[in-house]
Design a protein around this motif. Structure first.
Motif, short mmCIF file in Angstrom:
data_model
loop_
_atom_site.label_atom_id
_atom_site.label_comp_id
_atom_site.label_asym_id
_atom_site.label_seq_id
_atom_site.Cartn_x
_atom_site.Cartn_y
_atom_site.Cartn_z
N PHE A 104 -30.70 37.65 26.11
CA PHE A 104 -29.61 37.57 25.15
C PHE A 104 -28.94 36.20 25.28
N ARG A 105 -28.52 35.64 24.15
CA ARG A 105 -27.82 34.36 24.15
C ARG A 105 -26.88 34.35 22.96
N VAL A 106 -25.65 33.89 23.21
CA VAL A 106 -24.65 33.87 22.15
C VAL A 106 -23.79 32.61 22.30
N GLN A 116 -23.99 34.51 31.84
CA GLN A 116 -23.76 33.24 32.52
C GLN A 116 -23.40 32.17 31.51
N SER A 117 -22.40 31.37 31.85
CA SER A 117 -21.98 30.27 30.99
C SER A 117 -23.01 29.14 31.02
N SER A 141 -25.61 33.38 28.35
CA SER A 141 -26.91 34.04 28.34
C SER A 141 -27.03 35.06 29.46
N ALA A 142 -27.94 36.01 29.25
CA ALA A 142 -28.25 37.03 30.27
C ALA A 142 -29.62 37.61 29.95
N PHE A 143 -30.30 38.05 30.98
CA PHE A 143 -31.56 38.78 30.83
C PHE A 143 -31.32 40.21 31.31
#
Length: 84
Positions: free
Chosen positions: A21-23, A48-49, A56-58
Motif C-alpha cells: 500500500f502507498r498513499v 512508514q513515512s 507505505s506498508a506491506f
C-alpha cells in the motif's frame, strides 16, 4: 565413482504474499492502512513515512480486492480516507 550426468539445482522462490500500500498524505503525522484483513484496527499496520509526503506498508494478510481505507493523523484530527 562416476559423477551424475544431471545435477539437481535448487531455485529460490519468494515467499511473500500480500499487498503493498502507498498513499500521498503530505500533511499527516501518522498513517495506517485498515481493512478487512486487520479487522479495521488502525494500530495493526502503521505505515512508514517516505520522502515527498508518501507513506507505505506491506500487509501479508491482505489480498487484492479486500476493502480498505487509510487512517491519517493530522493537525486537524484523525481522518479516515476511503479508498475501496
Amino acid at each position: 565413482m562416476a559423477q551424475p550426468l544431471v545435477q539437481q539445482r535448487k531455485r529460490a522462490r519468494s515467499c511473500l504474499e500480500g499487498v503493498a500500500f502507498r498513499v500521498w498524505a503530505p500533511h499527516a503525522s501518522q498513517v495506517s492502512v485498515v481493512g478487512a484483513f486487520n479487522d479495521w484496527d488502525a494500530s495493526a499496520h502503521p505505515m512508514q513515512s517516505e520522502p515527498r509526503g508518501y507513506w507505505s506498508a506491506f500487509v501479508e494478510r491482505a489480498r487484492i480486492g479486500d476493502p480498505y481505507s487509510y487512517q491519517l493523523s493530522t493537525d486537524w484530527g484523525v481522518l479516515r480516507r476511503a479508498r475501496c
